[in-house]
Scaffold this motif. Structure first.
Motif, PDB file in Angstrom:
ATOM      1  N   LYS A  11       6.556  12.438  -4.187  1.00 26.16           N
ATOM      2  CA  LYS A  11       7.561  12.402  -3.115  1.00 26.16           C
ATOM      3  C   LYS A  11       8.417  11.143  -3.237  1.00 26.16           C
ATOM      4  CE  LYS A  11       9.237  13.557   1.000  1.00 26.16           C
ATOM      5  NZ  LYS A  11      10.141  14.647   1.188  1.00 26.16           N
ATOM      6  N   GLN A  12       7.771   9.997  -3.483  1.00 24.42           N
ATOM      7  CA  GLN A  12       8.500   8.740  -3.639  1.00 24.42           C
ATOM      8  C   GLN A  12       9.422   8.800  -4.855  1.00 24.42           C
ATOM      9  OE1 GLN A  12       5.339   5.872  -3.889  1.00 24.42           O
ATOM     10  NE2 GLN A  12       4.872   6.010  -1.709  1.00 24.42           N
ATOM     11  N   ASN A  30       0.867  -1.163   0.000  1.00 24.32           N
ATOM     12  CA  ASN A  30       0.000   0.000   0.000  1.00 24.32           C
ATOM     13  C   ASN A  30       0.913   1.225   0.000  1.00 24.32           C
ATOM     14  OD1 ASN A  30       0.634   0.836   2.719  1.00 24.32           O
ATOM     15  ND2 ASN A  30      -0.767  -0.724   3.482  1.00 24.32           N
ATOM     16  N   GLU A  31       0.357   2.394  -0.194  1.00 25.21           N
ATOM     17  CA  GLU A  31       1.178   3.589  -0.353  1.00 25.21           C
ATOM     18  C   GLU A  31       2.057   3.868   0.868  1.00 25.21           C
ATOM     19  OE1 GLU A  31       0.810   8.293  -1.564  1.00 25.21           O
ATOM     20  OE2 GLU A  31      -0.950   7.018  -1.721  1.00 25.21           O
ATOM     21  N   ARG A  32       1.541   3.650   2.052  1.00 23.17           N
ATOM     22  CA  ARG A  32       2.308   3.882   3.269  1.00 23.17           C
ATOM     23  C   ARG A  32       3.515   2.938   3.342  1.00 23.17           C
ATOM     24  NH1 ARG A  32       2.767   1.531   7.983  1.00 23.17           N
ATOM     25  NH2 ARG A  32       1.048   0.103   7.635  1.00 23.17           N
ATOM     26  N   GLN A  33       3.305   1.674   2.995  1.00 22.97           N
ATOM     27  CA  GLN A  33       4.400   0.704   3.026  1.00 22.97           C
ATOM     28  C   GLN A  33       5.478   1.048   1.995  1.00 22.97           C
ATOM     29  OE1 GLN A  33       1.860  -2.676   2.381  1.00 22.97           O
ATOM     30  NE2 GLN A  33       2.149  -3.403   4.479  1.00 22.97           N
ATOM     31  N   ILE A  34       5.042   1.453   0.819  1.00 21.41           N
ATOM     32  CA  ILE A  34       6.007   1.836  -0.212  1.00 21.41           C
ATOM     33  C   ILE A  34       6.819   3.037   0.251  1.00 21.41           C
ATOM     34  CG2 ILE A  34       6.273   2.729  -2.570  1.00 21.41           C
ATOM     35  CD1 ILE A  34       5.571  -0.233  -2.433  1.00 21.41           C
ATOM     36  N   MET A  35       6.168   4.005   0.873  1.00 20.71           N
ATOM     37  CA  MET A  35       6.883   5.184   1.365  1.00 20.71           C
ATOM     38  C   MET A  35       7.906   4.788   2.424  1.00 20.71           C
ATOM     39  SD  MET A  35       7.300   8.233   0.737  1.00 20.71           S
ATOM     40  CE  MET A  35       7.893   9.760   1.350  1.00 20.71           C
TER      41      MET A  35
END
Length: 69
Positions: free
Chosen positions: A51-52, A9-14
């Motif tokens: 940002k990523q 999910n986006e949080r994990q990727i960040m």
């Protein structure tokens, strides 16, 4: 790592991006390894926001700058 990136999910990727870009040049070093090349490609394919992308590009630029000086 590829399996993890498929179930992200986006949080994990960040969180992952922050870890692999924390040390200057680390991501570039990984990308020069036979197995690491594919992992970095997969990471880039899964980036979800500016940002990523920005952190990843900066880390790669910094790393390759040090390798080729």
């Amino acid at each position: 790592m590829q399996k993890f990136l498929d179930m992200r999910n986006e949080r994990q990727i960040m969180q992952l991006v922050l870890k692999v870009t924390k040390e200057p040049g680390q991501l570039a070093r990984v990308s020069l390894d036979t197995h690491g090349t594919r992992e970095v490609q997969k990471l880039i394919e899964t980036l979800e926001n500016g940002k990523q992308v920005s952190l990843t590009i900066s880390s790669l630029e910094c790393g390759f700058f040090f390798f080729f000086i």
